[in-house]
Write an enzyme that holds these catalytic residues in place. Structure first.
Site, mmCIF file in Angstrom:
data_model
loop_
_atom_site.group_PDB
_atom_site.id
_atom_site.type_symbol
_atom_site.label_atom_id
_atom_site.label_comp_id
_atom_site.label_asym_id
_atom_site.label_seq_id
_atom_site.Cartn_x
_atom_site.Cartn_y
_atom_site.Cartn_z
ATOM 1 N N TYR A 209 0.842 -1.188 0.000
ATOM 2 C CA TYR A 209 0.000 0.000 0.000
ATOM 3 C C TYR A 209 0.882 1.245 0.000
ATOM 4 O O TYR A 209 1.867 1.338 0.743
ATOM 5 C CB TYR A 209 -0.909 0.032 1.238
ATOM 6 C CG TYR A 209 -1.661 1.338 1.400
ATOM 7 C CD1 TYR A 209 -2.911 1.514 0.813
ATOM 8 C CD2 TYR A 209 -1.108 2.397 2.123
ATOM 9 C CE1 TYR A 209 -3.593 2.714 0.949
ATOM 10 C CE2 TYR A 209 -1.783 3.592 2.256
ATOM 11 C CZ TYR A 209 -3.021 3.753 1.672
ATOM 12 O OH TYR A 209 -3.682 4.943 1.802
ATOM 13 N N GLU B 190 -3.692 7.570 -3.684
ATOM 14 C CA GLU B 190 -3.610 6.247 -3.068
ATOM 15 C C GLU B 190 -3.371 5.178 -4.128
ATOM 16 O O GLU B 190 -4.030 5.170 -5.177
ATOM 17 C CB GLU B 190 -4.911 5.957 -2.313
ATOM 18 C CG GLU B 190 -4.900 4.700 -1.481
ATOM 19 C CD GLU B 190 -6.186 4.539 -0.678
ATOM 20 O OE1 GLU B 190 -6.137 4.663 0.551
ATOM 21 O OE2 GLU B 190 -7.240 4.323 -1.299
#
Length: 385
Positions: free
Chosen positions: A108, A196
Site C-alpha cells: 500500500y 492512493e
C-alpha cells in the site's frame, strides 16, 4: 473532486508512476479487441467512484478475449454495491481492461494532508490489497508514516526509509523510491487532497506497478487546474451537491431527516452535533457562507427541500458579516416560491436580528422561532418526529 481509476492512472503516469497497460471501454463490443491487443489474459475493472469493487463483483480476471467480452457485457449497466457506495450502489458505465500481471506481493502507498500537523503524510504498508481502514484498525503497527515539510524538497533518505519499511531493498530499492517520489510530485503538482495506490504491486518478474489508483483534488485549488475539471463525472455525484456547487454553496448530503442551513463551517458542525445530541439526525451539511445574498439563501433552501427525506428544517444563522434580515428575506422568498409544507425552525442571532425576526413574523408563513441553539435543536427534533 474525485476521479475514476483510469483517469488517476493517466495523471500519475505523466509524473513517472508505473502503471499496467490498459484501455478504457465504453461498451462491451470494444472489449474483445482491447483484450486481444493486451495479450488475451486481462482484468476487467468497473469504473465507479468507490472502493471495494472487487468484493462487489466489479473486478474480474479473464483468460481469453471472449471471456473478457462476456464479463464486460454483464458488468455494463449493473448496479455495483460496495461498502462505500451505500445500498443504492452505482451504475457501471465504463470498464477498464488491463493486462493481467503475475502477482508476487501487494503493498500500500498513499499520501494525504494531515490537518493536525498541517503537512502531507506519506503512508506505506506491507499489507496492501485490502481496505487500509481494516489494516489500521486491526494491525496499526503495519502502517508506517513519514510527514513531509511542504517548504522543503522531499529528501532521498525519507524515500529509502519508506522502501525499507516495505522490505523492498536491493534491486527493488531504486524502482520503489522512484515510484514514491513520482507519487509525491503528482500529489504536490495537482493540489491533490489524497493519492492512493492499493495495491502497489510487485510482480514475479521483480517489477513494481500501481495496480489501482485513487485521486481526490482540493476543490479550492481547481481554478489553477482547468484541465482537471474535464475529468469530473457528474453521474457519480449527488444531483443536489452538483446544484449546490453551481451556486457556490458548501453542501454535503447525509442520511438524516433534518435539513440544516447555517452560515460558517464551525457553526454548521456544531449545529449537526447538537441535533444528534438531542436525538435527531441531520440530513445535510450546508454552509451558505459569511456574505451570502438573498438569492443564495433562496437557492440553499431549495436544495435542502429537494431532499425527499427531509421532514423539518433548522435555519441557524449568526449575523456577523451575514445580516439576519437578508437571511430572513431569502427564507421567506424561497418558502413562498416553493410552497413549503414541512416545519421550519429559525434561530437568528447577531446583526439586524430584530429586523430579521420581524420579517419572519410578518411573512404570513408558519415559522417556529427559537431562542438559542439548544431550544432550536429540541424544537426541530420534536417537529421532525
Amino acid at each position: 473532486m474525485k476521479i475514476h481509476e483510469y483517469q488517476a492512472k493517466q495523471v500519475l503516469s505523466q509524473f513517472g508512476v508505473p502503471i499496467p497497460r490498459g484501455e478504457l471501454a465504453s461498451n462491451p463490443y470494444e472489449v474483445y479487441d482491447i483484450a486481444s491487443r493486451l495479450g488475451g489474459s486481462v482484468v476487467v475493472k468497473a469504473q465507479i467512484h468507490a472502493g471495494g469493487r472487487g468484493k462487489g463483483g466489479g473486478v474480474k480476471v479473464a483468460s481469453t478475449p471472449a471471456e473478457a467480452e462476456e464479463i464486460a457485457a454483464a458488468m455494463f449497466g449493473m448496479t455495483l454495491v460496495t461498502h462505500q457506495t451505500g445500498p443504492e450502489g452505482r451504475t457501471v458505465r465504463r470498464v477498464l481492461i488491463e493486462e493481467a500481471l503475475p502477482i508476487k506481493k501487494e503493498y500500500y502507498l498513499g499520501i494525504v494532508v494531515d490537518r493536525g500537523t498541517q503537512k502531507p503524510v506519506i503512508m506505506v504498508s506491507p499489507s496492501g490489497g485490502m481496505d487500509i481502514e481494516k489494516v489500521a484498525a486491526e494491525t496499526p503497527h503495519l502502517i508506517f508514516k513519514e510527514f513531509v515539510d511542504p517548504g522543503v524538497p522531499l529528501q532521498s533518505y525519507v524515500l529509502r526509509k519508506l522502501a525499507f519499511k516495505l522490505g523492498l531493498t536491493g534491486e527493488l530499492l531504486g524502482p520503489t523510491t522512484k515510484t514514491i517520489a513520482a507519487l509525491y510530485r503528482a500529489f504536490e503538482a495537482v493540489d491533490a487532497s489524497l493519492v492512493e495506490i492499493n495495491p502497489f504491486l510487485l510482480t514475479e518478474t521483480q517489477k513494481v506497478y500501481a495496480l489501482d489508483a485513487k485521486m481526490n483534488f482540493d476543490d479550492n485549488a481547481l481554478y489553477r487546474h482547468k484541465d482537471l475539471l474535464s475529468l469530473r463525472d457528474f453521474h457519480e455525484e449527488d444531483p443536489l451537491e452538483i446544484e449546490a456547487s453551481r451556486y457556490g454553496l458548501s453542501y454535503i448530503r447525509l442520511d438524516g431527516n433534518i435539513g440544516c442551513m447555517v452560515n460558517g463551517a464551525g457553526l454548521a458542525m456544531a449545529t449537526m452535533d447538537i441535533i444528534k445530541l438531542t436525538g435527531g439526525n441531520p440530513a445535510n451539511f450546508l454552509d451558505v457562507g459569511g456574505g451570502a445574498t438573498v438569492e443564495q439563501v433562496r437557492n440553499a433552501f431549495k436544495i435542502i427541500l429537494g431532499d425527499q427525506n427531509v421532514n423539518a428544517v433548522l435555519i441557524n444563522i449568526f449575523g456577523g458579516i451575514m445580516r439576519c434580515d437578508i437571511v430572513a428575506s431569502g427564507v421567506v422568498e424561497a418558502a413562498k416560491s416553493i410552497g413549503v409544507n414541512i416545519p421550519v425552525v429559525v434561530r437568528l442571532e447577531g446583526t439586524n436580528v430584530e429586523k430579521g425576526q420581524e420579517i419572519l413574523q410578518n411573512s404570513g408563513l408558519k415559522f417556529t422561532v427559537a431562542d438559542g441553539m439548544k431550544d432550536a435543536a429540541e424544537k426541530v427534533v420534536a417537529l421532525a418526529k
